[in-house]
Design a protein around this motif. Sequence first.
Motif, PDB file in Angstrom:
ATOM      1  N   LYS A  89       0.658  -1.022  -0.066  1.00  0.00           N
ATOM      2  CA  LYS A  89      -0.044   0.165  -0.026  1.00  0.00           C
ATOM      3  C   LYS A  89       0.888   1.248  -0.052  1.00  0.00           C
ATOM      4  O   LYS A  89       0.422   2.187  -0.640  1.00  0.00           O
ATOM      5  CB  LYS A  89      -0.900   0.067   1.146  1.00  0.00           C
ATOM      6  CG  LYS A  89      -1.784   1.153   1.261  1.00  0.00           C
ATOM      7  CD  LYS A  89      -2.829   0.968   2.437  1.00  0.00           C
ATOM      8  CE  LYS A  89      -3.866   2.074   2.273  1.00  0.00           C
ATOM      9  NZ  LYS A  89      -4.578   2.040   3.329  1.00  0.00           N
ATOM     10  N   ILE A  90       1.604   1.199   0.705  1.00  0.00           N
ATOM     11  CA  ILE A  90       2.687   2.226   0.941  1.00  0.00           C
ATOM     12  C   ILE A  90       3.582   2.685  -0.680  1.00  0.00           C
ATOM     13  O   ILE A  90       3.790   3.735  -0.928  1.00  0.00           O
ATOM     14  CB  ILE A  90       3.943   2.208   1.986  1.00  0.00           C
ATOM     15  CG1 ILE A  90       3.247   2.192   3.267  1.00  0.00           C
ATOM     16  CG2 ILE A  90       4.885   3.402   1.947  1.00  0.00           C
ATOM     17  CD1 ILE A  90       4.265   2.004   4.565  1.00  0.00           C
ATOM     18  N   ILE A  91       3.965   1.317  -1.117  1.00  0.00           N
ATOM     19  CA  ILE A  91       4.440   1.534  -2.425  1.00  0.00           C
ATOM     20  C   ILE A  91       3.629   2.190  -3.489  1.00  0.00           C
ATOM     21  O   ILE A  91       3.975   2.844  -4.308  1.00  0.00           O
ATOM     22  CB  ILE A  91       5.159   0.139  -2.623  1.00  0.00           C
ATOM     23  CG1 ILE A  91       6.194  -0.403  -1.929  1.00  0.00           C
ATOM     24  CG2 ILE A  91       5.527   0.365  -4.344  1.00  0.00           C
ATOM     25  CD1 ILE A  91       6.590  -1.739  -2.211  1.00  0.00           C
ATOM     26  N   ASN A  92       2.490   1.858  -3.426  1.00  0.00           N
ATOM     27  CA  ASN A  92       1.497   2.136  -4.534  1.00  0.00           C
ATOM     28  C   ASN A  92       1.057   3.613  -4.105  1.00  0.00           C
ATOM     29  O   ASN A  92       1.084   4.603  -5.122  1.00  0.00           O
ATOM     30  CB  ASN A  92      -0.197   1.118  -4.291  1.00  0.00           C
ATOM     31  CG  ASN A  92       0.234   0.216  -5.271  1.00  0.00           C
ATOM     32  OD1 ASN A  92       0.841  -0.070  -6.202  1.00  0.00           O
ATOM     33  ND2 ASN A  92      -0.283  -1.239  -4.491  1.00  0.00           N
ATOM     34  N   THR A  93       1.095   4.007  -2.987  1.00  0.00           N
ATOM     35  CA  THR A  93       0.902   5.457  -2.665  1.00  0.00           C
ATOM     36  C   THR A  93       2.170   6.135  -3.050  1.00  0.00           C
ATOM     37  O   THR A  93       1.912   7.394  -3.657  1.00  0.00           O
ATOM     38  CB  THR A  93       0.628   5.659  -1.231  1.00  0.00           C
ATOM     39  OG1 THR A  93      -0.383   4.828  -0.777  1.00  0.00           O
ATOM     40  CG2 THR A  93       0.262   7.054  -0.900  1.00  0.00           C
ATOM     41  N   ALA A  94       3.296   5.645  -2.796  1.00  0.00           N
ATOM     42  CA  ALA A  94       4.411   6.547  -3.252  1.00  0.00           C
ATOM     43  C   ALA A  94       4.680   6.736  -4.734  1.00  0.00           C
ATOM     44  O   ALA A  94       4.921   7.880  -5.226  1.00  0.00           O
ATOM     45  CB  ALA A  94       5.463   5.784  -2.888  1.00  0.00           C
ATOM     46  N   ALA A  95       4.181   5.615  -5.541  1.00  0.00           N
ATOM     47  CA  ALA A  95       3.973   5.622  -6.882  1.00  0.00           C
ATOM     48  C   ALA A  95       3.254   6.979  -7.482  1.00  0.00           C
ATOM     49  O   ALA A  95       3.441   7.592  -8.505  1.00  0.00           O
ATOM     50  CB  ALA A  95       3.699   4.575  -7.620  1.00  0.00           C
TER      51      ALA A  95
END
Length: 98
Positions: A89-95
């Motif tokens: 979830k953090i990776i997708n938000t960072a993207a």
Amino acid sequence: MLYVRDIIQNTLPEVQEKYNYGLPFYHYKGKPFIYLNILKRTNFVDVAFVKGVLMKDQFPQLKDYNNRKNVRSMQYTSIESINQQELSKIINTAAKTY
């Protein structure tokens, strides 16, 4: 680190893995996005988000280790301590910040 690498690549397959400063960096849209590091005198893997400061309110679990200006990170001491859904979830938000 290999487990985290798999999570990053499975969550966002378009990232490109490169090595900068002897560290694995993951680039997204041609820019540094995430890097992995084991810092001296620590017992954790630092999963550092280059623009992590933009997510600090949404993800208060991101740490500001060593007073970095923009980078925020998740720190893991074992594979068992990694919550794969949370990290994805953090990776997708960072993207979305790119």
